[in-house]
Design a protein around this motif. Structure first.
Motif, PDB file in Angstrom:
ATOM      1  N   ASN A 272      35.415  37.036  41.063  1.00  8.76           N
ATOM      2  CA  ASN A 272      35.818  38.331  41.492  1.00  8.76           C
ATOM      3  C   ASN A 272      36.551  38.730  40.395  1.00  8.76           C
ATOM      4  O   ASN A 272      36.623  39.433  40.063  1.00  8.76           O
ATOM      5  N   ILE A 273      37.521  38.105  40.131  1.00  6.31           N
ATOM      6  CA  ILE A 273      38.395  39.113  39.330  1.00  6.31           C
ATOM      7  C   ILE A 273      37.647  38.820  37.697  1.00  6.31           C
ATOM      8  O   ILE A 273      37.754  39.626  36.775  1.00  6.31           O
TER       9      ILE A 273
ATOM     10  N   ARG B 133      35.895  41.975  36.962  1.00  9.17           N
ATOM     11  CA  ARG B 133      36.282  42.992  36.518  1.00  9.17           C
ATOM     12  C   ARG B 133      37.066  43.170  35.198  1.00  9.17           C
ATOM     13  O   ARG B 133      37.481  44.878  34.877  1.00  9.17           O
TER      14      ARG B 133
ATOM     15  N   SER C 139      49.524  46.498  31.008  1.00  6.79           N
ATOM     16  CA  SER C 139      50.019  46.420  32.221  1.00  6.79           C
ATOM     17  C   SER C 139      49.679  47.751  32.846  1.00  6.79           C
ATOM     18  O   SER C 139      49.404  48.914  32.320  1.00  6.79           O
ATOM     19  N   SER C 140      48.853  47.985  34.048  1.00 13.88           N
ATOM     20  CA  SER C 140      48.032  48.728  34.749  1.00 13.88           C
ATOM     21  C   SER C 140      49.374  49.914  35.677  1.00 13.88           C
ATOM     22  O   SER C 140      48.843  51.245  35.443  1.00 13.88           O
ATOM     23  N   LYS C 141      50.356  49.330  35.504  1.00 14.42           N
ATOM     24  CA  LYS C 141      51.653  49.631  36.353  1.00 14.42           C
ATOM     25  C   LYS C 141      52.566  50.732  35.087  1.00 14.42           C
ATOM     26  O   LYS C 141      53.150  51.280  35.169  1.00 14.42           O
TER      27      LYS C 141
ATOM     28  N   ARG D 140      51.728  39.987  34.685  1.00 16.08           N
ATOM     29  CA  ARG D 140      50.607  39.868  34.872  1.00 16.08           C
ATOM     30  C   ARG D 140      50.806  39.233  36.131  1.00 16.08           C
ATOM     31  O   ARG D 140      49.261  39.551  37.478  1.00 16.08           O
TER      32      ARG D 140
ATOM     33  N   GLU E 243      51.171  41.943  39.481  1.00 14.95           N
ATOM     34  CA  GLU E 243      49.670  42.914  39.476  1.00 14.95           C
ATOM     35  C   GLU E 243      48.259  41.815  39.518  1.00 14.95           C
ATOM     36  O   GLU E 243      47.883  43.062  40.849  1.00 14.95           O
ATOM     37  N   LEU E 244      48.653  40.631  39.428  1.00 13.71           N
ATOM     38  CA  LEU E 244      47.168  39.797  40.249  1.00 13.71           C
ATOM     39  C   LEU E 244      47.637  39.312  41.954  1.00 13.71           C
ATOM     40  O   LEU E 244      46.292  39.968  42.528  1.00 13.71           O
TER      41      LEU E 244
ATOM     42  N   ARG F 289      49.260  41.576  43.601  1.00 13.56           N
ATOM     43  CA  ARG F 289      48.702  43.379  44.192  1.00 13.56           C
ATOM     44  C   ARG F 289      47.301  43.167  44.802  1.00 13.56           C
ATOM     45  O   ARG F 289      46.983  43.909  45.288  1.00 13.56           O
ATOM     46  N   GLU F 290      46.674  42.722  43.218  1.00 13.99           N
ATOM     47  CA  GLU F 290      45.165  43.315  43.478  1.00 13.99           C
ATOM     48  C   GLU F 290      44.236  42.398  44.425  1.00 13.99           C
ATOM     49  O   GLU F 290      43.292  42.496  44.256  1.00 13.99           O
ATOM     50  N   ASN F 291      44.808  40.680  44.401  1.00 14.82           N
ATOM     51  CA  ASN F 291      44.653  39.409  45.089  1.00 14.82           C
ATOM     52  C   ASN F 291      45.057  39.190  46.256  1.00 14.82           C
ATOM     53  O   ASN F 291      45.366  37.945  45.515  1.00 14.82           O
TER      54      ASN F 291
END
Length: 305
Positions: free
Chosen positions: A223-224, A227, A233-235, A245, A248-249, A251-253
């Protein structure tokens, strides 16, 4: 040693009638010390002259006495290896062949029936060459490190993607295959290493939702990875660090533990650094010397935090 598919019998009758042959005896006694020899037919003067040019510098002052010592040492090793019949199980080569078979047996058993990945060359050679299966084709994007092995099994291996050198894997393995869908595993470590790899493989192949320690499950990896891997960083829009990282991982997972997220972030940063070094320093030739230099500098053991 490497002809398991032929009952560990050297196929002498299949040796082509070439003008010259090059042999590596490195792995017969060491996985790190390089050695080998040349054989050539004297009736080809141009070949004999070329060989003389290649080896002529070995006695020069630039090589010093070390070359002489190394050469004599190799001869001693060669004499020892050839002191008994090659098919004698108590000879150096015979015993090595038995050990290689045990390692192959462990790997073959571990990946037997695995729905994610399979061995393509059982009992053949000194390296296991594995290929991913549908629906996992195209998921790995690293040119250096197969993330299935690194992040699911916890084993550092190589995609060896550079060996295709422009060829299309789909022409050999079928539609859908790309250069990152493979794993090369060398079989020169202790037998227990391959038994442990086999144990882990059986565990994750049986249930894609289970994870080994702080590594991630097959489904989480899938799944990861699908993507894609973002370098920024998206932030913040800045280049990721292990810490950013990891955050972020998580937050998203949300299914990831902190330990899993940290290990995943660390291996991702290591892989990106190695991939970038390969492209910057080794492309387009990707010589073995250059590739190994990047592995030694950017591989496991370096702090990427």
């Amino acid at each position: 040693m490497y002809f398991g598919t032929r009952g560990n019998v050297i196929p002498i009758d299949d040796v082509p009638d070439c003008a010259t042959w090059a042999f590596a005896i490195t792995k017969a006694y060491s996985a790190s010390v390089r050695a080998g020899y040349l054989m050539y037919q004297k009736e080809y003067p141009s070949v004999a002259s070329a060989v003389a040019t290649i080896v002529g510098s070995l006695g020069s002052l630039t090589y010093g006495s070390l070359s002489q010592w190394t050469w004599l040492g190799q001869v001693q090793l060669w004499d020892m290896m050839m002191s008994r019949e090659l098919d004698d199980p108590t000879s150096w080569v015979g015993a090595y062949g038995e050990i290689m078979k045990e390692k192959w047996d462990a790997m073959i058993d571990g990946f037997a029936g695995c729905p994610m990945i399979e061995i393509t060359n059982p009992q053949s050679g000194a390296y296991a060459w594995l290929k991913m299966k549908e629906p996992y084709l195209g998921v790995q994007t690293s040119s250096s490190s197969p993330t299935f092995f690194l992040q699911v099994l916890g084993v550092q291996a190589s995609t060896h993607s550079f060996v295709f050198r422009g060829a299309n894997p789909a022409d050999y393995y079928g539609p859908g295959y790309g250069i990152f869908d493979f794993v090369r595993v060398q079989l020169y470590r202790d037998l227990q290493v391959y038994k442990e790899i086999a144990r882990r493989a059986k565990f994750v192949c049986a249930n894609p939702n289970t994870a080994i320690g702080d590594f991630i499950s097959v489904n989480t990896w899938h799944n990861i990875a699908r993507r894609g891997v973002r370098r920024l960083s998206s932030k913040t829009g800045l280049r990721h660090t292990v810490q950013s990282r990891r955050a972020e991982l998580m937050r998203e997972n949300p299914e990831l533990t902190e330990a899993q997220a940290h290990r995943l972030a660390e291996t991702t940063e290591m892989t990106l650094a190695l991939d970038e070094a390969m492209e910057k320093n080794c492309a387009p030739e990707y010589t073995s010397s250059c590739v190994m230099a990047q592995w030694n500098h950017y591989g496991a053991g370096r702090d990427f935090s």
